[in-house]
Design an enzyme around this catalytic site. Sequence first.
Site, PDB file in Angstrom:
ATOM      1  CG  ASN A 235      -8.779  17.814 -20.100  1.00 47.14           C
ATOM      2  OD1 ASN A 235      -9.346  17.220 -19.281  1.00 47.14           O
ATOM      3  ND2 ASN A 235      -8.635  19.071 -20.344  1.00 47.14           N
ATOM      4  N   GLY A 236      -6.436  14.276 -21.315  1.00 45.68           N
ATOM      5  CA  GLY A 236      -5.605  13.558 -22.261  1.00 45.68           C
ATOM      6  C   GLY A 236      -4.949  12.183 -21.464  1.00 45.68           C
ATOM      7  CB  CYS A 237      -4.352  10.748 -18.066  1.00 39.68           C
ATOM      8  SG  CYS A 237      -3.478  12.166 -18.283  1.00 39.68           S
ATOM      9  CD  GLN A 238      -7.948   3.941 -20.710  1.00 34.85           C
ATOM     10  OE1 GLN A 238      -7.983   3.418 -19.916  1.00 34.85           O
ATOM     11  NE2 GLN A 238      -7.664   3.891 -22.020  1.00 34.85           N
ATOM     12  CB  SER A 239      -6.075   7.469 -14.768  1.00 32.95           C
ATOM     13  OG  SER A 239      -4.678   7.458 -15.338  1.00 32.95           O
TER      14      SER A 239
END
Lengths: 404, 140
Positions: free
Chosen positions: B49-53
């Site tokens: 979690n925590g990434c745009q991708s």
Amino acid sequence: MNQKQIIDQFPILKQKINQFPFVYFDNAATSQKPQMVIDRLVNYYSNFNSNIHRGVHKLSQQATDAYEHARMSVQKFIHASSSKEIIFTKGTTDSINLLAFSLGETFILEGDEIIVSELEHHSNIVPWQMLCERKKAILRVIPVTDEGELRMDEFVKLLNKQTRLVAIGHVSNALGTVNPVKEIIDLAHKNNSLVLIDGAQAVAHLKVDVQQLDCDFYAFSSHKMYGPMGVGVLFGKKELLEQLHPYQGGGEMIESVSFEKTIYNSLPFKFEAGTPNVADVLGFEAAIEFIQNEGIENLAAFENEVLSYASSELEKIGRIKIVGKAQNKAGVLSFLIEGIHPYDAGTILDQLGIAVRTGNHCAEPIMKRLGIRGTIRASFAAYNTKDEVDRMVRAIHKTIEMFS
Amino acid sequence: MSIQEKANEIVAEFALFDDWMDKYNYLIELGHSTPIIEEKYRNESYLINGCQSRVWISAEMVDGKMILKADSDAVITKGVVSLLIRVLSNEKPEDILGNELGFLDQIGLQEHLSPTRANGLRAMIQQIKLYAMASEARKK
Ligand SMILES: Cc1ncc(COP(=O)(O)O)c(C=O)c1O
């Protein structure tokens, strides 16, 4: 009118990113500020700073007058019938949370229904979900077409005796769709339902007349219309606001306080607990003056030209899919480059001096509806030019080249 | 090669690039060439979690060493995570936990990755360290 005279008023646009001229296409997130807004903030803290409404001394009176003058400017800007209908908040999100709480405490009972749409920003979804949870009310959702337009036929079917409120965006921040809000308001009113319009993406692009619209509530943010961050507005019809339970308690919002019985202040102060954000409210007023000096129709004309030019230039690239093809759009162009993740494209465009936004734009439901995880979004303000669009198109070509 | 030696090697490679374009071209190349994680790992349990991708990282212990594999739906992200893997995979969990990964700063990835993106990077590192910690805990 000369667009250069507009551009010259925005000092931030003069900078370069990686030696490239800065192209700012993230205006739906927040617009840049003209010098007159920045000056107003500096002037306030240099010459007028003091707490309002309670001081007898000169500065306090001047600050109070200026703050209340700003309220009247907002009133005129959205054509409200009284400045009592203008409540200053921290922004659209704060305005909607205020309304969700106060309306919930006053009018919403178990089994009542609230209608939103699939197009909404999270700010116009989550507060209503929270209210529904508190009150055991039911959230209904208007679906959209593949083009990104509201299914009005479905909306009509959702309206029923339990529908207390319809909360709908004026312009979609994810796709740019301009919703038929007048029609929605009239249909809702025939059904005896109240209407909130989330105007966050509309106020910088369209002339808003809350009396002509006849909406019950209208929420927007200063920072998306050339003003400072930290200020927004909740407009509400006076007779409704008067009935609503207050939101936060504290100073300013009371007439008198005793442990036996506290009497609330009159409108609009009933909803403005605590020391308000005077400086930014004054900066907001300067932003309204900026828009009025230039004329919102003129500003919109520049944007529309850039939006339609960008749409047709992107189509020419071939590998581009425009997301959201509503008939009526304002300010926003969402798209995908075939075979390239929006994040990858955004990263390279950023390196080339083009500031766009990638991701779900705080509107996960519409992304899910369209079967995508996000888009690249270019969003425009009056200082954007076709020349900048050309630069973005060249940058997109470069991006495609880098990933092939 | 130790973790530090592998990190130094990457720093030396990046020092050869004249500008950001070369650097990103290299990351893209890495992203294209990194082996793809097995399909069984491309699911919610391995998602960071925590990434745009979307990024997936898996870890397996083989002979006391942690074998890391990663994948992402974005190419640049995949390039970035492949650098992490190159440095940290096939190492003992205790060594993975002990390394500060300062090389990421040195190759200017922090500088070029804005906070939201850096958060993604941070989340990836955190996940790898969590795997290592879990493995250490099992040992005891
Ligand atoms: C349609 C819409 N509604 C609400 C908001 C929330 O505005 P703010 O973050 O200023 O409270 C935004 C901002 O992105 C928006 O675009």
